[in-house]
Write an enzyme that holds these catalytic residues in place. Structure first.
Site, PDB file in Angstrom:
ATOM      1  N   ASP A   5       0.876  -1.173   0.000  1.00  0.00           N
ATOM      2  CA  ASP A   5       0.000   0.000   0.000  1.00  0.00           C
ATOM      3  C   ASP A   5       0.909   1.216   0.000  1.00  0.00           C
ATOM      4  O   ASP A   5       2.132   1.101   0.160  1.00  0.00           O
ATOM      5  CB  ASP A   5      -0.908  -0.023   1.235  1.00  0.00           C
ATOM      6  CG  ASP A   5      -1.912   1.135   1.263  1.00  0.00           C
ATOM      7  OD1 ASP A   5      -2.306   1.605   0.176  1.00  0.00           O
ATOM      8  OD2 ASP A   5      -2.296   1.581   2.359  1.00  0.00           O
ATOM      9  N   SER A   6       0.308   2.397  -0.137  1.00  0.00           N
ATOM     10  CA  SER A   6       1.112   3.615  -0.086  1.00  0.00           C
ATOM     11  C   SER A   6       1.466   4.000   1.350  1.00  0.00           C
ATOM     12  O   SER A   6       2.341   4.830   1.558  1.00  0.00           O
ATOM     13  CB  SER A   6       0.373   4.775  -0.761  1.00  0.00           C
ATOM     14  OG  SER A   6      -0.841   5.045  -0.087  1.00  0.00           O
ATOM     15  N   CYS A  68      -4.543  -1.552  -1.682  1.00  0.00           N
ATOM     16  CA  CYS A  68      -4.787  -0.137  -1.959  1.00  0.00           C
ATOM     17  C   CYS A  68      -5.847  -0.053  -3.041  1.00  0.00           C
ATOM     18  O   CYS A  68      -5.701  -0.661  -4.113  1.00  0.00           O
ATOM     19  CB  CYS A  68      -3.489   0.523  -2.436  1.00  0.00           C
ATOM     20  SG  CYS A  68      -3.675   2.193  -3.097  1.00  0.00           S
ATOM     21  N   GLU A 149      -3.457   9.180   7.643  1.00  0.00           N
ATOM     22  CA  GLU A 149      -2.051   8.758   7.664  1.00  0.00           C
ATOM     23  C   GLU A 149      -1.257   9.578   8.680  1.00  0.00           C
ATOM     24  O   GLU A 149      -0.402   9.053   9.394  1.00  0.00           O
ATOM     25  CB  GLU A 149      -1.451   8.933   6.275  1.00  0.00           C
ATOM     26  CG  GLU A 149      -0.051   8.392   6.116  1.00  0.00           C
ATOM     27  CD  GLU A 149      -0.006   6.884   5.919  1.00  0.00           C
ATOM     28  OE1 GLU A 149       0.979   6.268   6.369  1.00  0.00           O
ATOM     29  OE2 GLU A 149      -0.932   6.321   5.318  1.00  0.00           O
ATOM     30  N   CYS A 180     -11.260   2.833   0.477  1.00  0.00           N
ATOM     31  CA  CYS A 180      -9.842   3.121   0.722  1.00  0.00           C
ATOM     32  C   CYS A 180      -9.465   2.351   1.976  1.00  0.00           C
ATOM     33  O   CYS A 180     -10.222   2.361   2.955  1.00  0.00           O
ATOM     34  CB  CYS A 180      -9.613   4.623   0.917  1.00  0.00           C
ATOM     35  SG  CYS A 180      -7.927   5.058   1.438  1.00  0.00           S
ATOM     36  N   HIS A 182      -7.478   2.992   4.198  1.00  0.00           N
ATOM     37  CA  HIS A 182      -7.311   3.850   5.372  1.00  0.00           C
ATOM     38  C   HIS A 182      -8.633   4.055   6.124  1.00  0.00           C
ATOM     39  O   HIS A 182      -8.643   4.259   7.336  1.00  0.00           O
ATOM     40  CB  HIS A 182      -6.780   5.230   4.958  1.00  0.00           C
ATOM     41  CG  HIS A 182      -5.333   5.256   4.587  1.00  0.00           C
ATOM     42  ND1 HIS A 182      -4.860   4.745   3.400  1.00  0.00           N
ATOM     43  CD2 HIS A 182      -4.250   5.746   5.244  1.00  0.00           C
ATOM     44  CE1 HIS A 182      -3.550   4.926   3.340  1.00  0.00           C
ATOM     45  NE2 HIS A 182      -3.158   5.528   4.450  1.00  0.00           N
TER      46      HIS A 182
END
Length: 262
Positions: A5-6, A68, A149, A180, A182
């Site tokens: 993932d980022s 992601c 994040e 997402c 997140h």
């Protein structure tokens, strides 16, 4: 099993996979240098994803999970061409679509995600293919991933979550897709906004069993003792990311910086 993932969002997926497949070694890559992917061009997302998959293939991963939504939306076809048949490739969208397809009580779905995910229309197109009776309305929520994040309290003090959820596109829905990885980290706040009156769906609820069943059918499950210690890599080391890994993997995790983009 490789997972990427980022940033920290993919750790939610890694944790779920670890719970259901405790004998599997996880190799995680967080591209913290380029997060979030959602505001990058399709070309950049595809490039970053390909470089990470090359890294994971060198680690002899038998399966790779694109943890992601942005990369799953944009880079999937390119990655399929890269891996050919050398390993199994999973994304975070297909397991959720399977769940939706089989739930006839769902009639009106809202989708929130990054610009990349929403502009790809991946959820609308995929849902309409199997369930044309469902109304789908999507809304880009571009700054949520970055603020999550960073653990930025503006999410709460400035009512940013609520300002998105009040959008007219998300009215009269019975289900909301958290598009997402997140977003499950703020699931409770979203649920509070809707007073628990609508269903919240994310890949977290189904991806573990989806992957377990697939690997079992392919005879790729590790049925022996645990295959070794997990390995966690990032493209830009931060103490914040190190702390976050401990939330999902309480045992000692050694986080290594790996520059794979030079």
């Amino acid at each position: 099993i490789g997972i990427f993932d980022s940033g920290i969002g993919g750790l939610t997926i890694a944790s779920e996979v670890n719970k259901l497949l405790p004998n599997e070694k996880i190799i995680y890559f967080g591209d913290t240098q380029h997060l979030p992917y959602g505001n990058k061009s399709n070309q950049k997302i595809t490039y970053y994803s390909n470089k990470i998959v090359e890294f994971l293939l060198k680690k002899n991963c038998k399966a790779i999970i694109i943890a992601c939504n942005s990369a799953s939306s944009i880079a999937l076809n390119s990655l399929r061409e890269k891996i050919h048949s050398c390993c199994v490739l999973f994304n975070v969208i297909d397991p959720l679509l399977e769940q939706i397809k089989n739930d006839i009580s769902i009639k009106n779905i809202g989708v929130i995600g990054t610009h990349a995910t929403i502009s790809s229309n991946v959820y609308e197109h995929s849902i309409y293919k199997t369930r044309p009776d469902i109304n789908v309305s999507s809304l880009a929520t571009p700054i949520l991933a970055s603020l999550i994040e960073e653990n930025n309290q503006d999410l709460y003090t400035k009512g940013i979550i609520e300002s998105y959820l009040k959008n007219e596109k998300l009215q009269n829905i019975d289900t909301l897709i958290l598009g997402c990885t997140h977003y499950p980290l703020i699931k409770e706040k979203i649920s509070d906004f809707y007073k628990n009156e609508i269903r919240l769906l994310s890949s977290l609820s189904c991806i573990g069993n989806y992957i377990k069943n697939d690997l079992k059918e392919r005879n790729l499950l590790n049925l022996s003792n645990k295959a070794g210690e997990h390995a966690f890599y990032v493209s830009d080391y931060t103490e914040f990311f190190q702390k976050k890994t401990k939330l999902f993997f309480p045992t000692s995790i050694i986080l290594e910086e790996e520059n794979i983009f030079s």
